[in-house]
Design an enzyme around this catalytic site. Structure first.
Site, PDB file in Angstrom:
ATOM      1  N   ARG A   1      -6.385  10.268  -0.168  1.00 18.71           N
ATOM      2  CA  ARG A   1      -5.988  10.789  -1.483  1.00 18.71           C
ATOM      3  C   ARG A   1      -7.207  10.977  -2.365  1.00 18.71           C
ATOM      4  O   ARG A   1      -7.289  11.926  -3.144  1.00 18.71           O
ATOM      5  CB  ARG A   1      -4.976   9.838  -2.140  1.00 18.71           C
ATOM      6  CG  ARG A   1      -3.579   9.995  -1.543  1.00 18.71           C
ATOM      7  CD  ARG A   1      -2.601   8.991  -2.133  1.00 18.71           C
ATOM      8  NE  ARG A   1      -2.807   7.674  -1.577  1.00 18.71           N
ATOM      9  CZ  ARG A   1      -2.881   6.548  -2.266  1.00 18.71           C
ATOM     10  NH1 ARG A   1      -2.747   6.559  -3.578  1.00 18.71           N
ATOM     11  NH2 ARG A   1      -3.067   5.388  -1.680  1.00 18.71           N
TER      12      ARG A   1
ATOM     13  N   HIS B   1       0.866  -1.179   0.000  1.00 18.09           N
ATOM     14  CA  HIS B   1       0.000   0.000   0.000  1.00 18.09           C
ATOM     15  C   HIS B   1       0.900   1.225   0.000  1.00 18.09           C
ATOM     16  O   HIS B   1       1.841   1.306   0.790  1.00 18.09           O
ATOM     17  CB  HIS B   1      -0.901   0.001   1.235  1.00 18.09           C
ATOM     18  CG  HIS B   1      -2.014   0.984   1.140  1.00 18.09           C
ATOM     19  ND1 HIS B   1      -1.805   2.335   1.241  1.00 18.09           N
ATOM     20  CD2 HIS B   1      -3.335   0.818   0.920  1.00 18.09           C
ATOM     21  CE1 HIS B   1      -2.963   2.951   1.097  1.00 18.09           C
ATOM     22  NE2 HIS B   1      -3.906   2.060   0.900  1.00 18.09           N
TER      23      HIS B   1
END
Ligand SMILES: Cc1cc2nc3c(=O)[nH]c(=O)nc-3n(C[C@H](O)[C@H](O)[C@H](O)COP(=O)(O)OP(=O)(O)OC[C@H]3O[C@@H](n4cnc5c(N)ncnc54)[C@H](O)[C@@H]3O)c2cc1C
Length: 539
Positions: free
Chosen positions: A336, A316
């Protein structure tokens, strides 16, 4: 670190509303080859035994697959049955719970089901999931678009027939969750709130703030307990059982409290044991829970089940790199999705925030180690900034507290206010992209053995997109429950044996593998100097 934070603050205003261009296919290919850990030479080897012999896997995975089984067949009388059930479910995360519930809904009496879990009920990656679950329900969306995103994200190595099912059954999973009581985030007009995730062409992420997995598991566990389906905690599956035809007929369990073995015969056995984050491949930190030691792939391989795509591991992009106590913990991709930008030590953009996870991770590693534009912490970790204050700037004050309460609290405990300060991040080992091969009925290549969830391979190809694992658990967990129940109604369980253990020992011997290692691991090993250091063998 403070000096660099000032640079991030200085450039913030000018970055609002600006983005970094997406990579072309060629740029993506190059950055993966040069910087993604999966491509690093010398970190993998071909398997020397079993039906997937020749498949290239990380050394850490080969080590557990080329190890001796934990138990000695001469020490256990597998005809001495403690449980004789229709459906045995191994693992109590989202895949295991939905399989058990669906097996009961498919006509198996609750007493005919047994679920076993090596830690406490609910201890799982499923409960820790934050960012959300994808399903194509939006007016501008369709399962066909979802299908294309999953295939592209998986580098077209996915099994298309599984992807088709995943995309088509997504909306029904959301309806099922809501019917049981899951509270998804909604817009003021009552429609489903959908946000974006990396590598997707439409907003299709369903969230329960950043506690999505916790909320879903809260509801499923309630349902499971209310239905009084039998279960055992602190009980590990250490070996499967096979009959004289080589079909799976249950498992040998080890009760961690009493240190005793328990033999379960079952007409259908469902593996729902999750992934392998705690193998710490190439020394990476992990987001995964304590029990994620890849037991399922070992158990399945012992009975001869085909594995696939274990050469691809998901890192990740945004694991916490500071403070020390949080290193490796997940900073959800939804940050994000809502506008937080990755920026380097100078406060500069260097990658689009929503590239696919593999490309985003590679770009962060390059920024830290190739261009030397990362930030080094007092303990020697490197990372880049994730500029979280942008979220409140873009969507209004209060958004972070409202939508990312888990993140806000996690960093707040260390006096880091993510509304005002960026957080330091670096890729962390997150997900097992490959695993046990299944077909659309969640059957493995060995009759009697079903599998669902992260333990499986084929659904996500070489790279899973955000939110699709949560969906996978419930689509294939429910399928496993349904088809395991169907089989249990048709077959008589055979006489249990451990013949496959003796065969496995022969395979090891014939391949000339000399090792003292034993597997499944059950729990990670955290003693010794080596595990106290952040050794990233990648570099
Ligand atoms: C921090 C975090 C955040 C995530 N966020 C998201 C997200 O937002 N969206 C998304 O799609 N995905 C997300 N994921 C990935 C996703 O949550 C997991 O892939 C998924 O939950 C795996 O579910 P599972 O049921 O297959 O395994 P798990 O939920 O891990 O459950 C496996 C169970 O099997 C048990 N078990 C293991 N071995 C044995 C054994 N030998 N005997 C008995 N029991 C055993 C374990 O103890 C555990 O209870 C996240 C993962 C993590 C770690």
């Amino acid at each position: 670190m403070r000096e660099s934070i000032s640079l991030v603050e200085e450039t913030r205003r000018e970055r609002v509303g600006r983005s970094f261009p997406f990579m072309s296919m060629e740029e993506r290919r190059r950055i993966l080859e040069e910087w993604h850990p999966d491509y690093k030479p010398g970190t993998k080897r071909p398997l020397m035994i079993g039906p997937s012999r020749g498949m290239i896997v990380p050394h850490e995975v080969a080590d557990i697959l080329e190890a001796h089984p934990l138990i000695d067949p001469d020490e256990i009388d597998v005809t001495d049955l403690e449980y004789d059930v229709d459906v045995l479910v191994i693992g109590a995360g989202g895949a295991g719970l939905s399989a058990a519930l669906t097996a009961q809904e498919s006509g198996i009496d609750r007493e005919g089901i047994l679920m076993v879990q090596k830690l406490r009920l609910g201890d799982s990656n499923s409960k820790m999931s934050q960012g959300g679950i994808q399903a194509a329900v939006g007016p501008d969306d369709s399962p066909a678009l979802h299908f294309l995103d999953i295939m592209g994200g998986g580098l077209f190595a996915n099994k298309p027939e599984l992807v088709e099912i995943l995309a088509k059954e997504g909306p029904d999973v959301i309806r099922w969750h809501e019917s049981l009581g899951v509270i998804y985030d909604k817009n003021p007009d009552g429609t489903m709130k959908l946000i974006s995730g990396g590598g997707t062409c439409r907003n299709r992420m369903h969230t329960c703030k950043d506690y999505t997995g916790l909320e879903i598991i809260r509801v499923l566990l309630d349902e499971f307990l209310n239905r009084e389906i039998p279960y055992l905690e602190f009980t590990c599956a250490v070996e499967l059982l096979t009959d004289d035809k080589g079909e799976v007929v249950g498992a040998v369990l080890w009760d961690m409290d009493s240190d005793e073995y328990r033999v379960v015969r079952a007409k259908s056995t469902i593996l729902a044991t999750g992934g392998f984050g705690r193998l710490h491949i190439q020394g990476f930190e992990t987001t995964n829970h304590y029990g994620a030691t890849g037991d399922g792939i070992v158990l399945a391989y012992h009975v001869g089940a085909v594995l696939r795509d274990l050469d691809a591991t998901q890192y990740h992009p945004t694991g916490a790199a500071y403070p020390e106590q949080l290193v490796g913990q997940l900073c959800t991709e939804a940050l994000r999705g809502r506008g937080a930008q990755p920026v380097n030590r100078l406060g500069e953009l260097f990658v689009h925030p929503l590239e696919t996870r593999d490309a985003e991770s590679a770009a962060i590693i390059r920024e830290c180690y190739g261009r030397d534009l990362g930030v080094t912490t007092p303990t020697g970790m490197r990372g880049v900034w994730l500029d979280t204050p942008l979220i409140d700037i873009l969507h209004g004050p209060g958004t972070i507290e409202r939508e990312f309460h888990a993140m806000y609290r996690m960093f707040g405990r260390f006096n880091i206010d993510i509304r005002k300060e960026p957080i330091l991040v670096f890729p962390t080992l997150h997900y097992m992209n490959g695993g046990v091969e299944i077909n659309p009925m969640a059957e493995t290549s060995i009759p009697g053995l079903f599998a669902a969830g992260e333990v499986c391979g084929g659904v996500h190809g070489k790279n899973r997109l955000m939110g699709n694992s949560q969906l996978d658990l419930y689509v294939f967990g429910r399928r496993a429950g349904r088809y395991a129940a169907e089989r249990a109604r048709k077959v008589q369980a055979g006489r249990p044996t451990l013949n496959h253990v003796e065969r496995y020992e022969r395979w090891l011997e014939e391949a000339g593998i000399k090792t003292s290692r034993k597997a499944p691991l059950l729990l990670p090993e955290y003693r010794g100097k080596k595990t106290l250091e952040h050794i990233i063998k990648l570099l």
